[in-house]
Design a protein around this motif. Structure first.
Motif, PDB file in Angstrom:
ATOM      1  N   SER A 256      42.390  69.338  51.125  1.00  0.00           N
ATOM      2  CA  SER A 256      43.774  69.589  51.526  1.00  0.00           C
ATOM      3  C   SER A 256      44.683  68.754  50.634  1.00  0.00           C
ATOM      4  CB  SER A 256      43.981  69.219  52.997  1.00  0.00           C
ATOM      5  OG  SER A 256      44.026  67.809  53.151  1.00  0.00           O
ATOM      6  N   ASP A 257      45.973  68.801  50.884  1.00  0.00           N
ATOM      7  CA  ASP A 257      46.908  67.970  50.123  1.00  0.00           C
ATOM      8  C   ASP A 257      46.727  66.489  50.449  1.00  0.00           C
ATOM      9  OD1 ASP A 257      47.987  70.232  48.967  1.00  0.00           O
ATOM     10  OD2 ASP A 257      49.675  70.350  50.368  1.00  0.00           O
ATOM     11  N   LEU A 258      46.116  66.186  51.594  1.00  0.00           N
ATOM     12  CA  LEU A 258      45.984  64.802  52.045  1.00  0.00           C
ATOM     13  C   LEU A 258      44.572  64.240  51.966  1.00  0.00           C
ATOM     14  CD1 LEU A 258      48.241  65.011  55.230  1.00  0.00           C
ATOM     15  CD2 LEU A 258      48.867  64.133  52.965  1.00  0.00           C
ATOM     16  N   LEU A 259      43.570  65.095  52.181  1.00  0.00           N
ATOM     17  CA  LEU A 259      42.186  64.627  52.270  1.00  0.00           C
ATOM     18  C   LEU A 259      41.260  65.501  51.447  1.00  0.00           C
ATOM     19  CD1 LEU A 259      42.071  64.174  56.156  1.00  0.00           C
ATOM     20  CD2 LEU A 259      42.309  62.350  54.468  1.00  0.00           C
ATOM     21  N   THR A 260      40.168  64.906  50.993  1.00  0.00           N
ATOM     22  CA  THR A 260      39.139  65.699  50.323  1.00  0.00           C
ATOM     23  C   THR A 260      38.328  66.444  51.382  1.00  0.00           C
ATOM     24  OG1 THR A 260      37.437  63.992  50.420  1.00  0.00           O
ATOM     25  CG2 THR A 260      38.924  63.952  48.499  1.00  0.00           C
ATOM     26  N   ALA A 261      37.599  67.438  50.969  1.00  0.00           N
ATOM     27  CA  ALA A 261      36.734  68.174  51.894  1.00  0.00           C
ATOM     28  C   ALA A 261      35.734  67.230  52.548  1.00  0.00           C
ATOM     29  CB  ALA A 261      36.024  69.303  51.164  1.00  0.00           C
ATOM     30  N   THR A 262      35.195  66.306  51.791  1.00  0.00           N
ATOM     31  CA  THR A 262      34.238  65.331  52.335  1.00  0.00           C
ATOM     32  C   THR A 262      34.886  64.478  53.411  1.00  0.00           C
ATOM     33  OG1 THR A 262      32.998  65.277  50.272  1.00  0.00           O
ATOM     34  CG2 THR A 262      32.728  63.385  51.746  1.00  0.00           C
ATOM     35  N   GLN A 263      36.107  64.032  53.190  1.00  0.00           N
ATOM     36  CA  GLN A 263      36.806  63.224  54.191  1.00  0.00           C
ATOM     37  C   GLN A 263      37.091  64.028  55.454  1.00  0.00           C
ATOM     38  OE1 GLN A 263      40.051  62.148  51.546  1.00  0.00           O
ATOM     39  NE2 GLN A 263      39.440  59.976  51.631  1.00  0.00           N
ATOM     40  N   ILE A 264      37.457  65.275  55.294  1.00  0.00           N
ATOM     41  CA  ILE A 264      37.727  66.136  56.450  1.00  0.00           C
ATOM     42  C   ILE A 264      36.454  66.288  57.284  1.00  0.00           C
ATOM     43  CG2 ILE A 264      38.315  68.497  57.166  1.00  0.00           C
ATOM     44  CD1 ILE A 264      40.171  68.565  54.635  1.00  0.00           C
ATOM     45  N   LYS A 265      35.328  66.562  56.614  1.00  0.00           N
ATOM     46  CA  LYS A 265      34.053  66.708  57.327  1.00  0.00           C
ATOM     47  C   LYS A 265      33.663  65.404  58.027  1.00  0.00           C
ATOM     48  CE  LYS A 265      30.511  68.990  55.763  1.00  0.00           C
ATOM     49  NZ  LYS A 265      29.430  69.558  54.932  1.00  0.00           N
ATOM     50  N   GLN A 266      33.815  64.280  57.343  1.00  0.00           N
ATOM     51  CA  GLN A 266      33.454  62.988  57.938  1.00  0.00           C
ATOM     52  C   GLN A 266      34.326  62.685  59.151  1.00  0.00           C
ATOM     53  OE1 GLN A 266      33.859  60.411  54.530  1.00  0.00           O
ATOM     54  NE2 GLN A 266      31.689  60.591  53.993  1.00  0.00           N
ATOM     55  N   HIS A 267      35.603  62.952  59.041  1.00  0.00           N
ATOM     56  CA  HIS A 267      36.524  62.704  60.154  1.00  0.00           C
ATOM     57  C   HIS A 267      36.125  63.529  61.381  1.00  0.00           C
ATOM     58  CE1 HIS A 267      40.224  62.254  62.431  1.00  0.00           C
ATOM     59  NE2 HIS A 267      40.294  63.577  62.490  1.00  0.00           N
ATOM     60  N   HIS A 268      35.888  64.802  61.177  1.00  0.00           N
ATOM     61  CA  HIS A 268      35.519  65.660  62.300  1.00  0.00           C
ATOM     62  C   HIS A 268      34.139  65.308  62.851  1.00  0.00           C
ATOM     63  CE1 HIS A 268      39.066  67.897  61.135  1.00  0.00           C
ATOM     64  NE2 HIS A 268      39.009  68.438  62.336  1.00  0.00           N
ATOM     65  N   ALA A 269      33.210  64.966  61.975  1.00  0.00           N
ATOM     66  CA  ALA A 269      31.881  64.555  62.434  1.00  0.00           C
ATOM     67  C   ALA A 269      31.982  63.347  63.351  1.00  0.00           C
ATOM     68  CB  ALA A 269      30.979  64.246  61.238  1.00  0.00           C
ATOM     69  N   HIS A 270      32.843  62.417  63.012  1.00  0.00           N
ATOM     70  CA  HIS A 270      33.037  61.222  63.842  1.00  0.00           C
ATOM     71  C   HIS A 270      33.543  61.604  65.237  1.00  0.00           C
ATOM     72  CE1 HIS A 270      33.957  57.110  64.926  1.00  0.00           C
ATOM     73  NE2 HIS A 270      35.170  57.504  65.266  1.00  0.00           N
ATOM     74  N   ILE A 271      34.412  62.576  65.306  1.00  0.00           N
ATOM     75  CA  ILE A 271      34.947  63.027  66.596  1.00  0.00           C
ATOM     76  C   ILE A 271      33.895  63.795  67.388  1.00  0.00           C
ATOM     77  CG2 ILE A 271      36.618  64.586  67.694  1.00  0.00           C
ATOM     78  CD1 ILE A 271      38.509  63.885  65.306  1.00  0.00           C
ATOM     79  N   TRP A 272      33.167  64.691  66.736  1.00  0.00           N
ATOM     80  CA  TRP A 272      32.227  65.575  67.440  1.00  0.00           C
ATOM     81  C   TRP A 272      30.971  64.890  67.929  1.00  0.00           C
ATOM     82  CZ3 TRP A 272      32.280  69.187  62.652  1.00  0.00           C
ATOM     83  CH2 TRP A 272      33.446  69.947  62.644  1.00  0.00           C
ATOM     84  N   GLU A 273      30.389  64.007  67.103  1.00  0.00           N
ATOM     85  CA  GLU A 273      29.048  63.493  67.375  1.00  0.00           C
ATOM     86  C   GLU A 273      28.962  62.779  68.718  1.00  0.00           C
ATOM     87  OE1 GLU A 273      25.379  61.512  64.979  1.00  0.00           O
ATOM     88  OE2 GLU A 273      27.375  60.737  64.529  1.00  0.00           O
TER      89      GLU A 273
END
Length: 121
Positions: free
Chosen positions: A85-102
């Motif tokens: 995105s304009d703010l985060l890399t795809a890797t950062q987006i996945k890591q952020h959501h993984a932290h919320i979901w797990e």
């Protein structure tokens, strides 16, 4: 693009069986007006595996809705993707959501995990 048009076709190398069931999804929520929830419950399927694209839209929405509908969710992180995105890399987006979901909304599985409701990291 119209539902059922050429752009909606599955990749030919996908190993699909004639008995597979498919639902056309037009919103981020895979359960919204698709019949998926009814199918899963009618077949007494309580644990589902989710994969897909656009982590921050479709995948996140479907995981949260599935959780609130009472399903147990198994998630292979290699089976989801997104774009920078304009703010985060795809890797950062996945890591952020993984932290919320797990351990809140989903349990993570590996390619070696037998998907029978038993989880391993």
């Amino acid at each position: 693009m119209e539902v059922a048009s050429a752009g909606w076709q599955l990749f030919p190398d996908l190993h699909a069986a004639g008995s597979d069931v498919y639902y056309n999804k037009t919103r981020p929520d895979s359960f919204y007006q698709t019949g998926l929830e009814a199918f899963l419950k009618m077949n007494q399927l309580r644990t589902i595996e989710i994969c897909g694209a656009q982590v921050e839209y479709c995948v996140d929405t479907t995981i949260r809705v599935a959780y609130h509908l009472g399903f147990q969710i198994e998630l292979l992180m290699a089976g989801i993707s997104t774009l920078d995105s304009d703010l985060l890399t795809a890797t950062q987006i996945k890591q952020h959501h993984a932290h919320i979901w797990e351990h809140r909304f989903a349990e993570f599985v590996t390619a070696d995990t037998e998907l029978d409701g038993q989880y391993q990291k």
